[in-house]
Structures are given as C-alpha cells and as structure tokens.
Design a protein around this motif. Sequence first.
Motif, mmCIF file in Angstrom:
data_model
loop_
_atom_site.group_PDB
_atom_site.id
_atom_site.type_symbol
_atom_site.label_atom_id
_atom_site.label_comp_id
_atom_site.label_asym_id
_atom_site.label_seq_id
_atom_site.Cartn_x
_atom_site.Cartn_y
_atom_site.Cartn_z
ATOM 1 N N THR A 34 36.564 -37.302 7.332
ATOM 2 C CA THR A 34 36.024 -37.022 8.672
ATOM 3 C C THR A 34 34.502 -36.973 8.625
ATOM 4 N N TRP B 287 32.193 -39.362 10.853
ATOM 5 C CA TRP B 287 31.180 -38.832 11.757
ATOM 6 C C TRP B 287 29.798 -39.377 11.408
ATOM 7 N N GLU C 259 29.578 -42.848 12.733
ATOM 8 C CA GLU C 259 29.452 -42.813 14.192
ATOM 9 C C GLU C 259 28.134 -42.204 14.653
ATOM 10 N N ARG D 134 27.312 -38.983 14.392
ATOM 11 C CA ARG D 134 27.557 -37.650 14.952
ATOM 12 C C ARG D 134 26.974 -36.524 14.112
#
Length: 71
Positions: free
Chosen positions: A27, A31, A34, A36
């Motif tokens: 994750t 992230w 992306e 994030r």
Amino acid sequence: MQSNIIGFEPLISAEDAGVLLGIHPVTMLRWAREGRVPHRRLGRKVKFRASELNTWCATLYTDRAVRVAQP
C-alpha cells in the motif's frame, strides 16, 4: 565511514514506513506511485523519510478535521 552525520536523516524502506504507519508495504508503494505520500525515488527504489511521513499524517488529519468542522 561515519554513520552519525549531523543533519542527515536516513531514508527508510516501504516496509519500515509501513510499520511506522501501520500500513502494508505494498500500500505504501502504491500510494507513492499515486503521489499520495511524500517519497523519494532512487532509481527503481522508493524510499521515505520518517519525519516527512509524520508531517504528512499530521496535516492529513488536521485538514480532514477542518473540512468536517466547516458548515
């Protein structure tokens, strides 16, 4: 080589960053891809700074609380 260089914060792996945040390493990598979470790319490797993740978390929760509190 001296390991305690003043003013240098070592970069940590997705595994270590995941442990800090309680998030699975995959994750963390997703992230990062992306955009994030704050991260650094070193060639094909993705690394994180613990202090930047701490600031990111504090900002994330503060911003969300402000949005919820606004009418």
